[in-house]
Design an enzyme around this catalytic site. Structure first.
Site, PDB file in Angstrom:
ATOM      1  N   GLU A   1      21.514  22.369  38.283  1.00 40.33           N
ATOM      2  CA  GLU A   1      20.044  22.345  38.396  1.00 40.33           C
ATOM      3  C   GLU A   1      19.415  23.644  37.895  1.00 40.33           C
ATOM      4  O   GLU A   1      18.278  23.961  38.249  1.00 40.33           O
ATOM      5  CB  GLU A   1      19.608  22.071  39.844  1.00 40.33           C
ATOM      6  CG  GLU A   1      20.152  20.796  40.462  1.00 40.33           C
ATOM      7  CD  GLU A   1      19.625  19.503  39.840  1.00 40.33           C
ATOM      8  OE1 GLU A   1      18.786  19.573  38.917  1.00 40.33           O
ATOM      9  OE2 GLU A   1      20.071  18.425  40.258  1.00 40.33           O
TER      10      GLU A   1
ATOM     11  N   HIS B   1      17.715  24.446  46.976  1.00 37.77           N
ATOM     12  CA  HIS B   1      17.814  22.987  46.909  1.00 37.77           C
ATOM     13  C   HIS B   1      18.948  22.514  47.810  1.00 37.77           C
ATOM     14  O   HIS B   1      20.040  23.081  47.777  1.00 37.77           O
ATOM     15  CB  HIS B   1      18.075  22.543  45.464  1.00 37.77           C
ATOM     16  CG  HIS B   1      18.464  21.103  45.320  1.00 37.77           C
ATOM     17  ND1 HIS B   1      17.623  20.056  45.662  1.00 37.77           N
ATOM     18  CD2 HIS B   1      19.608  20.510  44.885  1.00 37.77           C
ATOM     19  CE1 HIS B   1      18.234  18.906  45.434  1.00 37.77           C
ATOM     20  NE2 HIS B   1      19.441  19.156  44.962  1.00 37.77           N
TER      21      HIS B   1
ATOM     22  N   HIS C   1      20.360  18.785  50.414  1.00 36.85           N
ATOM     23  CA  HIS C   1      20.316  17.343  50.645  1.00 36.85           C
ATOM     24  C   HIS C   1      20.192  17.050  52.139  1.00 36.85           C
ATOM     25  O   HIS C   1      21.125  16.527  52.746  1.00 36.85           O
ATOM     26  CB  HIS C   1      21.589  16.682  50.096  1.00 36.85           C
ATOM     27  CG  HIS C   1      21.816  16.873  48.629  1.00 36.85           C
ATOM     28  ND1 HIS C   1      23.034  16.628  48.020  1.00 36.85           N
ATOM     29  CD2 HIS C   1      20.984  17.282  47.642  1.00 36.85           C
ATOM     30  CE1 HIS C   1      22.940  16.875  46.716  1.00 36.85           C
ATOM     31  NE2 HIS C   1      21.717  17.284  46.455  1.00 36.85           N
TER      32      HIS C   1
ATOM     33  N   GLU D   1       3.301  23.245  64.600  1.00 39.80           N
ATOM     34  CA  GLU D   1       3.451  24.423  63.739  1.00 39.80           C
ATOM     35  C   GLU D   1       3.496  24.062  62.246  1.00 39.80           C
ATOM     36  O   GLU D   1       3.334  24.941  61.403  1.00 39.80           O
ATOM     37  CB  GLU D   1       4.743  25.165  64.082  1.00 39.80           C
ATOM     38  CG  GLU D   1       4.770  25.731  65.485  1.00 39.80           C
ATOM     39  CD  GLU D   1       4.137  27.120  65.572  1.00 39.80           C
ATOM     40  OE1 GLU D   1       4.593  28.005  64.848  1.00 39.80           O
ATOM     41  OE2 GLU D   1       3.184  27.287  66.359  1.00 39.80           O
TER      42      GLU D   1
ATOM     43  N   HIS E   1      17.229  11.859  47.061  1.00 38.41           N
ATOM     44  CA  HIS E   1      18.122  12.925  46.607  1.00 38.41           C
ATOM     45  C   HIS E   1      18.074  14.152  47.518  1.00 38.41           C
ATOM     46  O   HIS E   1      19.088  14.536  48.099  1.00 38.41           O
ATOM     47  CB  HIS E   1      17.757  13.309  45.155  1.00 38.41           C
ATOM     48  CG  HIS E   1      18.629  14.368  44.568  1.00 38.41           C
ATOM     49  ND1 HIS E   1      18.957  14.444  43.241  1.00 38.41           N
ATOM     50  CD2 HIS E   1      19.235  15.437  45.139  1.00 38.41           C
ATOM     51  CE1 HIS E   1      19.742  15.485  43.018  1.00 38.41           C
ATOM     52  NE2 HIS E   1      19.918  16.115  44.161  1.00 38.41           N
TER      53      HIS E   1
END
Ligand code: 2HA
Ligand code: ZN
Length: 278
Positions: A116, A140, A142, A170, A211
Site C-alpha cells: 500500500e 492501515h 483490518h 467522546e 477491507h
C-alpha cells in the site's frame, strides 16, 4: 547504541505491537508509515547502509521529494515487528521527482515496502500540506467491527460519521471532521490511493469497504488512539445491531451534538446532524 534506542523507532515498533495485540493484523494484514524529521534522520544516519536501487513508487508525490520514511514491509507480519524490526521494516528515501524510492535500512532478508505504499505516500503528501507539516503517521489495519459495518450501513460518509458519533460521547470530540468511506476497490494500486487521498483532504479517517481503515495523525499515540476510538464505536454499533436489529430506544440527538460542540469548542458540520425519519 542500536537503532532501537532511537525514539521514533520505538514508537513505530510499539504501534505495530499494539495493533497486533488488538487483533487488527491477521497474517500480513495492515501497514504503517512514518515521515521522519530531518533531525531524526541524523539520529539514525549511523545505522543506514549504502542505499539500494531507485524503484518506482507507482504514483507521484512531488511534495515528498527528499523525505525519509520508516515503513513496514510487504508480506511481513505485524506480530514479528517487535521481534525483528530489521527484517520486517525499512527506512526509505523519496527521490527529487517524487516518483521513486530507495532503501537505506531494513528488509535485511529481502522484500519490498508495503504493497500500500502508493496510498501511504499520497496520504502523507495531502496531510503534510494540509496540516502544515504536523501529520507524520499513516496507519492501515483490518479491524473487524468497522469492516462488519461496511456490509450493513450505506457506504456514505454522513451515515458512518453520525452512527459512530452516536455510539460514544467522546467520538465527535476525537474525530469532529467525521470519517470518509470508499466502496470496495482493488487494494495496492494507484486508483485506491487517489480515492483515499481525496478523502484525506477532508478527514483523518478513511474506511475501505470490506477491507479495513486508514488513519492519519501527528504522533503515534494520537493516530493509534483515533483508530482505536473509531473501532470501539464500531464495536458498540455491532452490539447494538446484534441485540436489537438496529432499533435504538434512545440515543444522542442532533441538538445534543450542537450543545456538545458549544461546550467543547468544536465545529461539527451540519451535514452529519440530519434528522432521521423513524
Ligand atoms: O496485507 O493490508 O491492504 C497488507 C494489506 C493490504
Ligand atoms: Zn489491508
Amino acid at each position: 547504541m542500536t537503532i532501537q534506542d532511537v525514539k521514533f523507532v520505538q514508537g513505530f515498533i510499539r504501534l505495530c505491537n499494539d495493533g497486533w495485540l488488538q487483533g487488527w493484523h491477521e497474517r500480513n494484514g495492515g501497514n504503517l508509515s512514518y515521515r521522519i524529521r530531518p533531525q531524526e534522520v541524523a539520529e539514525v544516519r549511523p545505522f543506514l547502509h549504502e542505499p539500494g536501487e531507485w524503484r518506482p513508487i507507482g504514483t507521484s508525490v512531488p511534495e515528498l521529494s527528499g523525505e525519509f520514511f520508516m515503513v513496514t514491509g510487504s508480506g511481513k507480519y505485524f506480530q514479528n515487528v517487535a521481534l525483528d524490526p530489521e527484517d520486517t521494516c525499512c527506512i526509505l528515501e523519496v527521490d527529487d521527482s517524487g516518483e521513486n524510492y530507495r532503501i537505506h535500512w531494513g528488509l535485511c532478508n529481502g522484500g519490498r515496502p508495503t504493497s500500500e505504499l502508493p496510498s501511504h505516500l499520497m496520504n502523507h503528501e495531502v496531510k503534510k500540506i494540509l496540516s502544515g507539516g504536523k501529520h507524520r503517521v499513516i496507519y492501515h489495519a483490518h479491524p473487524a467491527n468497522i469492516i462488519a459495518l461496511t456490509f450493513v450501513l450505506p457506504l456514505s460518509d454522513e451515515v458512518f460519521t453520525r452512527e459512530l458519533w452516536e455510539m460514544m460521547t467522546e467520538c465527535p470530540v476525537i474525530f469532529p471532521d467525521g470519517v470518509g468511506v470508499i466502496e470496495w476497490m482493488v487494494p495496492g494500486g494507484r486508483a485506491i490511493a487517489v480515492r483515499t487521498s481525496e478523502l484525506m483532504k477532508k478527514y483523518d479517517v478513511a474506511i475501505w469497504a470490506h477491507h479495513g481503515m486508514f488513519a492519519s495523525g501527528d504522533t503515534f499515540d494520537n493516530t493509534f488512539g483515533l483508530f482505536h476510538a473509531v473501532e470501539k464505536a464500531a464495536e458498540i454499533m455491532v452490539k447494538v445491531i446484534s441485540m436489537t436489529g438496529g432499533t435504538k430506544r434512545q440515543t444522542i440527538q442532533p441538538q445534543d451534538f450542537r450543545d456538545l460542540a458549544v461546550d467543547f469548542d468544536l465545529t461539527l458540520p451540519e451535514r452529519f446532524l440530519y434528522e432521521k425519519k423513524d
